[in-house]
Design a protein around this motif. Sequence first.
Motif, mmCIF file in Angstrom:
data_model
loop_
_atom_site.group_PDB
_atom_site.id
_atom_site.type_symbol
_atom_site.label_atom_id
_atom_site.label_comp_id
_atom_site.label_asym_id
_atom_site.label_seq_id
_atom_site.Cartn_x
_atom_site.Cartn_y
_atom_site.Cartn_z
ATOM 1 N N THR A 63 0.818 -1.216 0.000
ATOM 2 C CA THR A 63 0.000 0.000 0.000
ATOM 3 C C THR A 63 0.853 1.268 0.000
ATOM 4 N N TYR A 64 1.910 1.285 0.815
ATOM 5 C CA TYR A 64 2.660 2.524 1.033
ATOM 6 C C TYR A 64 4.071 2.517 0.448
ATOM 7 N N GLY A 65 4.627 1.352 0.193
ATOM 8 C CA GLY A 65 6.002 1.262 -0.289
ATOM 9 C C GLY A 65 6.932 0.753 0.796
ATOM 10 N N LEU A 66 8.025 0.103 0.380
ATOM 11 C CA LEU A 66 8.946 -0.514 1.337
ATOM 12 C C LEU A 66 9.699 0.515 2.169
ATOM 13 N N ASP A 67 10.434 1.411 1.519
ATOM 14 C CA ASP A 67 11.219 2.370 2.294
ATOM 15 C C ASP A 67 10.315 3.304 3.083
ATOM 16 N N GLN A 68 9.148 3.584 2.559
ATOM 17 C CA GLN A 68 8.193 4.410 3.291
ATOM 18 C C GLN A 68 7.775 3.730 4.586
ATOM 19 N N THR A 69 7.555 2.411 4.522
ATOM 20 C CA THR A 69 7.207 1.655 5.724
ATOM 21 C C THR A 69 8.366 1.652 6.717
ATOM 22 N N ARG A 70 9.567 1.419 6.219
ATOM 23 C CA ARG A 70 10.749 1.426 7.083
ATOM 24 C C ARG A 70 10.889 2.785 7.768
ATOM 25 N N TYR A 71 10.722 3.858 6.995
ATOM 26 C CA TYR A 71 10.887 5.195 7.558
ATOM 27 C C TYR A 71 9.860 5.456 8.656
ATOM 28 N N PHE A 72 8.606 5.173 8.381
ATOM 29 C CA PHE A 72 7.564 5.454 9.368
ATOM 30 C C PHE A 72 7.824 4.718 10.676
ATOM 31 N N LEU A 73 8.136 3.436 10.597
ATOM 32 C CA LEU A 73 8.310 2.641 11.813
ATOM 33 C C LEU A 73 9.494 3.124 12.650
ATOM 34 N N MET A 74 10.549 3.625 11.987
ATOM 35 C CA MET A 74 11.717 4.100 12.723
ATOM 36 C C MET A 74 11.593 5.557 13.165
ATOM 37 N N ARG A 75 10.733 6.318 12.510
ATOM 38 C CA ARG A 75 10.648 7.764 12.782
ATOM 39 C C ARG A 75 9.524 8.129 13.736
ATOM 40 N N GLU A 76 8.448 7.395 13.714
ATOM 41 C CA GLU A 76 7.230 7.840 14.382
ATOM 42 C C GLU A 76 7.321 7.810 15.900
ATOM 43 N N VAL A 77 8.042 6.829 16.445
ATOM 44 C CA VAL A 77 8.018 6.591 17.894
ATOM 45 C C VAL A 77 9.444 6.452 18.424
ATOM 46 N N PRO A 78 9.762 7.095 19.559
ATOM 47 C CA PRO A 78 11.070 6.845 20.183
ATOM 48 C C PRO A 78 11.227 5.355 20.463
ATOM 49 N N PHE A 79 12.341 4.777 20.009
ATOM 50 C CA PHE A 79 12.563 3.343 20.174
ATOM 51 C C PHE A 79 12.688 3.035 21.661
ATOM 52 N N GLY A 80 11.832 2.157 22.130
ATOM 53 C CA GLY A 80 11.745 1.873 23.556
ATOM 54 C C GLY A 80 10.379 2.223 24.110
#
Length: 518
Positions: free
Chosen positions: A314-331
Amino acid sequence: MSAADAFYITTPIYYVNDKPHIGHAYTTISCDVIARFMRLDGKRVMFLTGTDEHGQKVAKSAELKGIAPQAFTDDVSERFRELTKLLNISNDDFIRTTEPRHRDACQVLWKTLVDKGEIYLGSYAGWYSVRDEAFYQESELVGGKAPTGAEVEWVEEPSYFFRLSAWADRLLAHYERNPEAIQPASRRNEVLSFIRGGLHDLSVSRTTFSWGVPVPGDPAHVMYVWIDALTNYLTALGYPDTTDDRFKAFWPTVHHTVGKDIVRFHAVYWPAFLMAAGLTPPRRVFAHGWWTIEGEKMSKSIGNTVDPHDLVSTYGLDQTRYFLMREVPFGNDGDFSRQAMIGRINNDLANDFGNLVQRVLSMVQKNCGGKVPSPGVDAALLAQEPLIADAHGLVERVRPLIVAQSYHKALEEIWATVGAANRYIDREAPWTLRKTDPDAMARVLYILMETIRHLALVVQPFLPTSAARVLDFLGVAADDRDFKAVGTAHALLPGRDIAQPQPIFPRIDTSAPAPGAG
Protein backbone atom coordinates in the motif's frame (compact mmCIF):
# COMPACT_ATOMS: atom_id res chain seq x y z
CA MET A 1 39.50 -9.73 13.30
CA SER A 2 39.24 -8.22 16.78
CA ALA A 3 36.14 -7.46 18.79
CA ALA A 4 36.90 -3.76 18.27
CA ASP A 5 36.15 -4.22 14.56
CA ALA A 6 33.09 -6.42 15.13
CA PHE A 7 29.43 -5.84 15.91
CA TYR A 8 26.81 -8.51 16.66
CA ILE A 9 23.12 -7.60 16.54
CA THR A 10 20.21 -10.00 17.05
CA THR A 11 16.46 -9.93 16.81
CA PRO A 12 14.61 -12.25 19.15
CA ILE A 13 13.90 -15.48 17.35
CA TYR A 14 10.23 -15.32 16.46
CA TYR A 15 7.78 -17.85 17.79
CA VAL A 16 6.18 -19.88 15.01
CA ASN A 17 2.63 -20.08 16.32
CA ASP A 18 1.31 -17.44 13.91
CA LYS A 19 2.14 -15.38 10.82
CA PRO A 20 4.35 -12.25 11.00
CA HIS A 21 2.78 -8.90 11.91
CA ILE A 22 3.84 -5.25 12.28
CA GLY A 23 5.61 -5.94 15.59
CA HIS A 24 7.93 -8.48 13.96
CA ALA A 25 8.63 -6.04 11.13
CA TYR A 26 9.43 -3.25 13.61
CA THR A 27 12.02 -5.24 15.53
CA THR A 28 13.64 -6.65 12.42
CA ILE A 29 13.88 -3.31 10.61
CA SER A 30 15.42 -1.68 13.69
CA CYS A 31 18.16 -4.31 13.76
CA ASP A 32 18.68 -3.95 10.02
CA VAL A 33 19.21 -0.20 10.41
CA ILE A 34 21.99 -0.57 12.96
CA ALA A 35 23.57 -3.48 11.05
CA ARG A 36 23.66 -1.47 7.82
CA PHE A 37 25.01 1.61 9.59
CA MET A 38 27.81 -0.36 11.24
CA ARG A 39 28.83 -1.94 7.92
CA LEU A 40 28.93 1.46 6.23
CA ASP A 41 30.98 2.70 9.19
CA GLY A 42 33.66 0.05 8.65
CA LYS A 43 32.58 -2.61 11.13
CA ARG A 44 32.40 -6.31 10.41
CA VAL A 45 28.80 -7.15 11.29
CA MET A 46 26.99 -10.30 12.29
CA PHE A 47 23.21 -9.85 12.09
CA LEU A 48 21.08 -12.77 13.24
CA THR A 49 17.38 -13.46 13.08
CA GLY A 50 15.35 -16.67 12.98
CA THR A 51 12.55 -18.70 14.49
CA ASP A 52 11.83 -20.35 17.84
CA GLU A 53 10.15 -23.65 17.01
CA HIS A 54 9.83 -25.80 20.13
CA GLY A 55 7.45 -25.88 23.06
CA GLN A 56 3.97 -26.88 24.10
CA LYS A 57 2.29 -24.00 22.28
CA VAL A 58 3.79 -25.05 18.93
CA ALA A 59 2.89 -28.69 19.55
CA LYS A 60 -0.73 -27.70 20.27
CA SER A 61 -0.93 -25.43 17.22
CA ALA A 62 0.34 -28.26 15.02
CA GLU A 63 -2.12 -30.70 16.57
CA LEU A 64 -5.02 -28.34 15.86
CA LYS A 65 -3.98 -28.27 12.20
CA GLY A 66 -3.65 -32.04 12.11
CA ILE A 67 0.02 -32.02 11.05
CA ALA A 68 3.33 -32.99 12.62
CA PRO A 69 5.15 -30.24 14.56
CA GLN A 70 8.10 -30.27 12.16
CA ALA A 71 5.84 -29.77 9.13
CA PHE A 72 4.03 -26.97 10.97
CA THR A 73 7.26 -25.19 11.88
CA ASP A 74 8.68 -25.64 8.38
CA ASP A 75 5.71 -23.74 6.98
CA VAL A 76 5.56 -20.89 9.49
CA SER A 77 9.34 -20.45 9.68
CA GLU A 78 9.40 -19.91 5.93
CA ARG A 79 6.96 -17.02 6.34
CA PHE A 80 9.44 -15.29 8.63
CA ARG A 81 12.27 -15.96 6.19
CA GLU A 82 10.13 -14.41 3.46
CA LEU A 83 9.56 -11.38 5.73
CA THR A 84 13.29 -10.64 5.67
CA LYS A 85 13.16 -10.56 1.87
CA LEU A 86 10.02 -8.42 1.78
CA LEU A 87 11.58 -5.82 4.10
CA ASN A 88 15.02 -5.85 2.41
CA ILE A 89 16.69 -7.12 5.57
CA SER A 90 20.46 -7.67 5.44
CA ASN A 91 20.71 -10.49 8.00
CA ASP A 92 23.81 -12.69 7.80
CA ASP A 93 22.17 -15.81 9.19
CA PHE A 94 18.67 -17.15 9.77
CA ILE A 95 18.56 -19.72 12.54
CA ARG A 96 15.92 -22.30 13.36
CA THR A 97 15.87 -24.03 16.74
CA THR A 98 15.01 -27.32 15.03
CA GLU A 99 18.41 -27.37 13.28
CA PRO A 100 20.96 -30.02 14.36
CA ARG A 101 23.60 -27.34 15.05
CA HIS A 102 21.28 -25.75 17.57
CA ARG A 103 20.29 -29.00 19.29
CA ASP A 104 23.98 -29.79 19.72
CA ALA A 105 24.76 -26.34 21.15
CA CYS A 106 21.87 -26.57 23.64
CA GLN A 107 22.98 -29.97 24.87
CA VAL A 108 26.57 -28.82 25.38
CA LEU A 109 25.41 -25.76 27.33
CA TRP A 110 23.17 -28.00 29.45
CA LYS A 111 25.99 -30.41 30.20
CA THR A 112 28.26 -27.52 31.12
CA LEU A 113 25.71 -26.18 33.60
CA VAL A 114 25.21 -29.66 35.07
CA ASP A 115 28.97 -30.15 35.42
CA LYS A 116 29.24 -26.83 37.24
CA GLY A 117 26.48 -27.82 39.67
CA GLU A 118 24.05 -25.20 38.35
CA ILE A 119 21.28 -27.62 37.33
CA TYR A 120 19.66 -30.21 39.60
CA LEU A 121 16.68 -32.60 39.39
CA GLY A 122 13.62 -31.86 41.49
CA SER A 123 9.87 -31.59 41.01
CA TYR A 124 7.72 -28.65 40.06
CA ALA A 125 4.27 -27.68 41.21
CA GLY A 126 2.96 -24.30 40.13
CA TRP A 127 1.16 -22.11 37.63
CA TYR A 128 2.18 -22.34 33.99
CA SER A 129 1.08 -20.32 30.97
CA VAL A 130 1.18 -22.19 27.69
CA ARG A 131 0.86 -18.92 25.73
CA ASP A 132 3.79 -17.25 27.52
CA GLU A 133 5.81 -20.46 27.91
CA ALA A 134 6.46 -19.25 31.45
CA PHE A 135 5.93 -20.26 35.06
CA TYR A 136 4.45 -17.78 37.53
CA GLN A 137 4.39 -17.50 41.29
CA GLU A 138 0.99 -17.33 43.02
CA SER A 139 1.81 -13.73 44.00
CA GLU A 140 2.27 -12.77 40.34
CA LEU A 141 -1.22 -13.82 39.22
CA VAL A 142 -3.76 -11.11 38.51
CA GLY A 143 -7.36 -12.23 38.75
CA GLY A 144 -6.30 -15.84 38.35
CA LYS A 145 -4.33 -15.12 35.19
CA ALA A 146 -0.70 -14.40 34.30
CA PRO A 147 0.43 -10.74 34.49
CA THR A 148 0.20 -10.74 30.67
CA GLY A 149 -3.47 -11.74 30.81
CA ALA A 150 -2.75 -15.27 29.60
CA GLU A 151 -4.56 -18.27 31.03
CA VAL A 152 -2.57 -20.39 33.47
CA GLU A 153 -2.84 -24.02 34.48
CA TRP A 154 -1.59 -25.89 37.53
CA VAL A 155 1.35 -28.13 36.63
CA GLU A 156 2.95 -30.84 38.75
CA GLU A 157 5.79 -32.82 37.24
CA PRO A 158 9.44 -33.79 37.69
CA SER A 159 11.69 -30.99 36.53
CA TYR A 160 15.29 -29.96 36.33
CA PHE A 161 16.02 -26.61 37.94
CA PHE A 162 18.63 -23.94 37.32
CA ARG A 163 19.99 -22.38 40.55
CA LEU A 164 18.82 -18.87 39.66
CA SER A 165 18.36 -17.95 43.32
CA ALA A 166 22.14 -18.00 43.74
CA TRP A 167 22.72 -15.39 41.03
CA ALA A 168 20.90 -12.29 42.31
CA ASP A 169 23.93 -10.57 43.83
CA ARG A 170 26.14 -11.36 40.86
CA LEU A 171 23.53 -10.07 38.41
CA LEU A 172 23.13 -6.86 40.39
CA ALA A 173 26.90 -6.43 40.50
CA HIS A 174 27.11 -6.96 36.75
CA TYR A 175 24.50 -4.28 36.08
CA GLU A 176 26.18 -1.93 38.54
CA ARG A 177 29.42 -2.28 36.54
CA ASN A 178 27.58 -2.04 33.20
CA PRO A 179 24.76 0.51 33.57
CA GLU A 180 24.16 0.61 29.80
CA ALA A 181 23.60 -3.15 29.55
CA ILE A 182 19.81 -2.82 29.72
CA GLN A 183 18.05 -0.11 27.72
CA PRO A 184 15.99 1.98 27.95
CA ALA A 185 16.29 3.10 31.57
CA SER A 186 12.67 2.14 32.36
CA ARG A 187 13.39 -1.48 31.44
CA ARG A 188 16.65 -1.45 33.43
CA ASN A 189 14.75 -0.27 36.51
CA GLU A 190 12.13 -2.96 35.96
CA VAL A 191 14.77 -5.70 35.75
CA LEU A 192 16.70 -4.49 38.79
CA SER A 193 13.48 -4.32 40.80
CA PHE A 194 12.63 -7.90 39.78
CA ILE A 195 16.08 -9.16 40.83
CA ARG A 196 16.01 -7.28 44.14
CA GLY A 197 12.59 -8.77 44.85
CA GLY A 198 14.27 -12.17 45.13
CA LEU A 199 14.99 -14.84 42.56
CA HIS A 200 13.68 -18.40 42.71
CA ASP A 201 15.28 -21.43 41.12
CA LEU A 202 14.02 -21.78 37.59
CA SER A 203 12.35 -24.86 36.12
CA VAL A 204 14.26 -25.63 32.92
CA SER A 205 12.72 -28.89 31.71
CA ARG A 206 9.30 -30.40 31.00
CA THR A 207 7.97 -33.94 30.79
CA THR A 208 4.34 -33.32 29.77
CA PHE A 209 5.24 -32.83 26.10
CA SER A 210 8.08 -34.02 23.89
CA TRP A 211 8.46 -31.31 21.22
CA GLY A 212 11.80 -29.87 22.26
CA VAL A 213 15.50 -30.52 22.67
CA PRO A 214 15.97 -33.72 24.73
CA VAL A 215 17.81 -33.32 28.02
CA PRO A 216 21.17 -35.11 27.72
CA GLY A 217 21.04 -38.43 29.57
CA ASP A 218 17.37 -38.10 30.47
CA PRO A 219 15.21 -38.16 27.31
CA ALA A 220 11.99 -38.19 29.32
CA HIS A 221 12.65 -34.45 29.73
CA VAL A 222 12.87 -31.75 27.06
CA MET A 223 14.53 -28.44 27.72
CA TYR A 224 12.38 -25.56 28.90
CA VAL A 225 11.82 -23.33 25.88
CA TRP A 226 13.82 -20.38 27.18
CA ILE A 227 17.08 -22.21 27.75
CA ASP A 228 16.55 -23.74 24.30
CA ALA A 229 15.55 -20.53 22.53
CA LEU A 230 18.14 -18.22 24.07
CA THR A 231 21.02 -20.50 23.14
CA ASN A 232 20.41 -19.64 19.48
CA TYR A 233 22.56 -16.54 19.90
CA LEU A 234 25.53 -18.78 20.72
CA THR A 235 24.73 -21.41 18.11
CA ALA A 236 25.04 -18.94 15.24
CA LEU A 237 28.65 -18.16 16.23
CA GLY A 238 29.78 -21.78 16.20
CA TYR A 239 29.28 -22.57 19.90
CA PRO A 240 30.34 -24.85 21.56
CA ASP A 241 33.60 -24.12 19.71
CA THR A 242 34.57 -21.02 21.65
CA THR A 243 37.87 -20.92 19.74
CA ASP A 244 35.93 -20.20 16.54
CA ASP A 245 37.05 -16.81 15.14
CA ARG A 246 33.42 -15.73 14.85
CA PHE A 247 32.74 -16.51 18.48
CA LYS A 248 35.87 -14.78 19.76
CA ALA A 249 35.22 -11.64 17.74
CA PHE A 250 31.46 -11.26 17.85
CA TRP A 251 30.28 -12.63 21.20
CA PRO A 252 31.85 -9.81 23.28
CA THR A 253 29.90 -7.30 21.14
CA VAL A 254 26.44 -8.91 21.22
CA HIS A 255 23.45 -6.55 21.28
CA HIS A 256 20.03 -8.19 21.74
CA THR A 257 16.94 -6.30 20.58
CA VAL A 258 13.69 -7.66 22.06
CA GLY A 259 10.13 -6.68 22.86
CA LYS A 260 9.55 -5.46 26.39
CA ASP A 261 7.51 -8.58 27.20
CA ILE A 262 10.61 -10.80 27.07
CA VAL A 263 13.15 -8.50 28.71
CA ARG A 264 13.16 -10.62 31.89
CA PHE A 265 14.24 -13.72 30.01
CA HIS A 266 17.04 -11.84 28.23
CA ALA A 267 18.24 -9.68 31.13
CA VAL A 268 17.80 -12.05 34.10
CA TYR A 269 17.72 -15.71 33.05
CA TRP A 270 20.04 -15.46 30.04
CA PRO A 271 22.97 -13.62 31.66
CA ALA A 272 22.70 -15.96 34.64
CA PHE A 273 22.89 -19.02 32.34
CA LEU A 274 25.89 -17.50 30.54
CA MET A 275 27.85 -16.50 33.63
CA ALA A 276 27.12 -19.87 35.20
CA ALA A 277 28.60 -21.52 32.09
CA GLY A 278 31.70 -19.31 32.22
CA LEU A 279 30.61 -17.07 29.32
CA THR A 280 30.27 -13.30 29.23
CA PRO A 281 26.76 -11.83 29.43
CA PRO A 282 25.34 -9.69 26.60
CA ARG A 283 26.83 -6.26 25.95
CA ARG A 284 23.31 -4.83 25.77
CA VAL A 285 19.67 -5.86 25.86
CA PHE A 286 17.40 -3.21 24.35
CA ALA A 287 13.69 -3.75 24.98
CA HIS A 288 11.39 -1.75 22.72
CA GLY A 289 7.71 -1.03 23.18
CA TRP A 290 4.54 -2.36 21.60
CA TRP A 291 2.39 -1.03 18.79
CA THR A 292 -1.29 -0.30 19.02
CA ILE A 293 -3.38 -0.02 15.85
CA GLU A 294 -5.45 3.14 15.42
CA GLY A 295 -5.45 3.50 19.21
CA GLU A 296 -6.46 -0.10 19.96
CA LYS A 297 -4.38 -2.95 21.32
CA MET A 298 -3.32 -5.26 18.51
CA SER A 299 -5.34 -8.47 18.71
CA LYS A 300 -6.17 -11.36 16.41
CA SER A 301 -9.57 -11.67 18.05
CA ILE A 302 -10.67 -8.19 16.93
CA GLY A 303 -8.86 -8.56 13.59
CA ASN A 304 -6.67 -5.45 13.71
CA THR A 305 -3.21 -6.95 13.30
CA VAL A 306 -1.41 -5.32 10.38
CA ASP A 307 0.30 -7.56 7.85
CA PRO A 308 3.68 -6.16 6.71
CA HIS A 309 2.89 -7.31 3.16
CA ASP A 310 -0.14 -4.99 3.15
CA LEU A 311 1.91 -2.07 4.46
CA VAL A 312 4.57 -2.50 1.78
CA SER A 313 2.11 -3.00 -1.07
CA THR A 314 0.00 0.00 0.00
CA TYR A 315 2.66 2.52 1.03
CA GLY A 316 6.00 1.26 -0.29
CA LEU A 317 8.95 -0.51 1.34
CA ASP A 318 11.22 2.37 2.29
CA GLN A 319 8.19 4.41 3.29
CA THR A 320 7.21 1.66 5.72
CA ARG A 321 10.75 1.43 7.08
CA TYR A 322 10.89 5.20 7.56
CA PHE A 323 7.56 5.45 9.37
CA LEU A 324 8.31 2.64 11.81
CA MET A 325 11.72 4.10 12.72
CA ARG A 326 10.65 7.76 12.78
CA GLU A 327 7.23 7.84 14.38
CA VAL A 328 8.02 6.59 17.89
CA PRO A 329 11.07 6.85 20.18
CA PHE A 330 12.56 3.34 20.17
CA GLY A 331 11.75 1.87 23.56
CA ASN A 332 8.35 3.56 23.89
CA ASP A 333 4.97 2.18 22.92
CA GLY A 334 3.61 3.56 19.66
CA ASP A 335 0.45 3.75 17.63
CA PHE A 336 0.09 2.89 13.98
CA SER A 337 -2.43 5.07 12.22
CA ARG A 338 -2.99 5.40 8.52
CA GLN A 339 -3.24 9.17 8.82
CA ALA A 340 0.12 9.43 10.61
CA MET A 341 1.82 7.23 8.05
CA ILE A 342 0.47 9.19 5.10
CA GLY A 343 1.56 12.39 6.84
CA ARG A 344 5.13 11.14 7.21
CA ILE A 345 5.28 9.96 3.60
CA ASN A 346 3.78 13.08 2.04
CA ASN A 347 5.54 15.61 4.26
CA ASP A 348 8.91 14.17 5.32
CA LEU A 349 9.64 11.97 2.32
CA ALA A 350 7.84 13.44 -0.68
CA ASN A 351 7.80 17.17 0.17
CA ASP A 352 11.06 17.54 2.09
CA PHE A 353 13.61 15.04 0.83
CA GLY A 354 12.14 13.85 -2.46
CA ASN A 355 11.27 17.34 -3.65
CA LEU A 356 14.75 18.60 -2.69
CA VAL A 357 16.39 15.97 -4.89
CA GLN A 358 13.94 16.54 -7.74
CA ARG A 359 14.29 20.34 -7.70
CA VAL A 360 18.07 20.41 -7.57
CA LEU A 361 18.78 17.73 -10.13
CA SER A 362 16.12 19.03 -12.51
CA MET A 363 17.75 22.47 -12.40
CA VAL A 364 21.12 20.87 -13.12
CA GLN A 365 19.61 19.05 -16.09
CA LYS A 366 17.99 22.21 -17.37
CA ASN A 367 20.72 24.78 -16.68
CA CYS A 368 23.99 22.83 -16.56
CA GLY A 369 23.57 20.45 -19.48
CA GLY A 370 22.94 17.48 -17.18
CA LYS A 371 26.48 17.68 -15.80
CA VAL A 372 27.84 18.35 -12.32
CA PRO A 373 28.45 22.12 -12.25
CA SER A 374 31.72 23.67 -11.13
CA PRO A 375 31.68 25.28 -7.68
CA GLY A 376 34.27 27.79 -8.86
CA VAL A 377 36.26 27.53 -5.60
CA ASP A 378 38.76 25.03 -4.21
CA ALA A 379 37.77 22.23 -1.82
CA ALA A 380 39.12 23.97 1.29
CA LEU A 381 37.07 27.09 0.66
CA LEU A 382 34.01 25.05 -0.28
CA ALA A 383 34.18 23.13 2.97
CA GLN A 384 33.72 26.41 4.85
CA GLU A 385 30.26 26.86 3.35
CA PRO A 386 27.82 26.36 6.27
CA LEU A 387 25.61 23.87 4.42
CA ILE A 388 28.59 21.81 3.24
CA ALA A 389 30.07 21.84 6.75
CA ASP A 390 26.70 20.69 8.09
CA ALA A 391 26.58 17.83 5.57
CA HIS A 392 30.18 16.79 6.25
CA GLY A 393 29.41 16.47 9.98
CA LEU A 394 26.21 14.51 9.56
CA VAL A 395 27.63 11.01 10.06
CA GLU A 396 29.51 12.12 13.19
CA ARG A 397 26.30 13.54 14.64
CA VAL A 398 24.17 10.55 13.71
CA ARG A 399 26.64 7.85 14.83
CA PRO A 400 26.09 8.14 18.62
CA LEU A 401 22.33 8.17 18.09
CA ILE A 402 22.45 4.96 16.05
CA VAL A 403 24.78 3.36 18.59
CA ALA A 404 22.23 4.24 21.28
CA GLN A 405 19.45 2.83 19.05
CA SER A 406 17.75 6.21 19.15
CA TYR A 407 16.54 5.86 15.59
CA HIS A 408 13.93 8.63 15.65
CA LYS A 409 16.56 11.13 16.82
CA ALA A 410 18.95 9.99 14.10
CA LEU A 411 16.25 10.67 11.52
CA GLU A 412 15.47 14.03 13.13
CA GLU A 413 19.15 14.94 12.76
CA ILE A 414 19.20 13.88 9.11
CA TRP A 415 15.98 15.77 8.38
CA ALA A 416 17.39 18.88 10.05
CA THR A 417 19.96 18.91 7.25
CA VAL A 418 17.21 18.25 4.69
CA GLY A 419 15.43 21.31 6.09
CA ALA A 420 18.62 23.38 5.98
CA ALA A 421 19.11 22.45 2.32
CA ASN A 422 15.54 23.41 1.45
CA ARG A 423 15.92 26.77 3.19
CA TYR A 424 19.24 27.32 1.40
CA ILE A 425 17.75 26.73 -2.05
CA ASP A 426 14.85 29.07 -1.30
CA ARG A 427 17.20 31.75 0.05
CA GLU A 428 19.77 31.55 -2.74
CA ALA A 429 17.14 31.19 -5.50
CA PRO A 430 19.37 29.62 -8.20
CA TRP A 431 16.59 30.11 -10.76
CA THR A 432 17.16 33.86 -10.35
CA LEU A 433 20.95 33.56 -10.30
CA ARG A 434 20.75 31.79 -13.66
CA LYS A 435 20.02 35.19 -15.22
CA THR A 436 22.10 37.46 -12.99
CA ASP A 437 25.13 35.39 -11.96
CA PRO A 438 25.51 31.94 -13.65
CA ASP A 439 28.73 31.19 -11.76
CA ALA A 440 26.96 31.77 -8.44
CA MET A 441 24.12 29.56 -9.64
CA ALA A 442 26.60 26.80 -10.43
CA ARG A 443 28.19 27.10 -6.97
CA VAL A 444 24.79 26.97 -5.23
CA LEU A 445 23.72 23.90 -7.21
CA TYR A 446 27.04 22.17 -6.55
CA ILE A 447 26.70 22.80 -2.79
CA LEU A 448 23.19 21.38 -2.91
CA MET A 449 24.31 18.32 -4.88
CA GLU A 450 27.09 17.60 -2.39
CA THR A 451 24.62 18.00 0.46
CA ILE A 452 22.26 15.57 -1.24
CA ARG A 453 25.14 13.12 -1.70
CA HIS A 454 25.86 13.18 2.02
CA LEU A 455 22.18 12.88 2.88
CA ALA A 456 21.89 9.84 0.63
CA LEU A 457 24.97 8.26 2.19
CA VAL A 458 23.77 8.60 5.77
CA VAL A 459 20.13 7.68 5.10
CA GLN A 460 21.08 4.35 3.47
CA PRO A 461 20.47 2.25 6.60
CA PHE A 462 16.88 3.49 6.80
CA LEU A 463 16.01 3.84 3.11
CA PRO A 464 18.41 1.51 1.28
CA THR A 465 16.52 1.35 -2.02
CA SER A 466 15.66 5.06 -2.22
CA ALA A 467 19.13 6.17 -1.14
CA ALA A 468 20.66 3.95 -3.82
CA ARG A 469 18.45 5.61 -6.44
CA VAL A 470 19.63 9.07 -5.37
CA LEU A 471 23.27 7.98 -5.50
CA ASP A 472 22.59 6.49 -8.92
CA PHE A 473 21.16 9.83 -10.11
CA LEU A 474 24.37 11.50 -8.92
CA GLY A 475 26.57 8.93 -10.63
CA VAL A 476 28.24 7.87 -7.36
CA ALA A 477 30.22 4.66 -7.86
CA ALA A 478 29.26 1.56 -5.85
CA ASP A 479 32.57 1.60 -3.96
CA ASP A 480 32.07 5.25 -2.94
CA ARG A 481 28.93 4.68 -0.90
CA ASP A 482 30.26 3.86 2.55
CA PHE A 483 31.14 6.45 5.17
CA LYS A 484 34.74 6.71 4.00
CA ALA A 485 33.24 8.75 1.15
CA VAL A 486 32.19 11.54 3.54
CA GLY A 487 33.97 14.85 2.95
CA THR A 488 35.75 16.54 0.08
CA ALA A 489 38.06 13.70 -0.98
CA HIS A 490 35.18 11.87 -2.69
CA ALA A 491 33.24 14.94 -3.78
CA LEU A 492 31.32 14.99 -7.05
CA LEU A 493 33.56 15.78 -10.01
CA PRO A 494 32.50 18.82 -12.08
CA GLY A 495 31.61 17.89 -15.63
CA ARG A 496 30.41 14.37 -14.81
CA ASP A 497 27.06 13.40 -16.31
CA ILE A 498 24.15 12.89 -13.96
CA ALA A 499 20.98 10.91 -14.64
CA GLN A 500 17.58 12.37 -15.30
CA PRO A 501 15.91 12.40 -11.88
CA GLN A 502 12.67 10.56 -11.28
CA PRO A 503 10.29 10.98 -8.31
CA ILE A 504 11.56 8.93 -5.37
CA PHE A 505 8.61 9.14 -3.00
CA PRO A 506 5.26 9.50 -4.77
CA ARG A 507 2.68 11.29 -2.67
CA ILE A 508 0.00 9.05 -1.19
CA ASP A 509 -3.55 9.72 -2.24
CA THR A 510 -5.50 10.13 0.97
CA SER A 511 -8.37 8.24 -0.61
CA ALA A 512 -6.17 5.12 -1.03
CA PRO A 513 -7.50 2.02 0.74
CA ALA A 514 -6.20 1.18 4.19
CA PRO A 515 -3.90 -1.84 4.43
CA GLY A 516 -5.70 -5.11 5.08
CA ALA A 517 -5.86 -6.56 8.52
CA GLY A 518 -5.45 -10.18 9.37
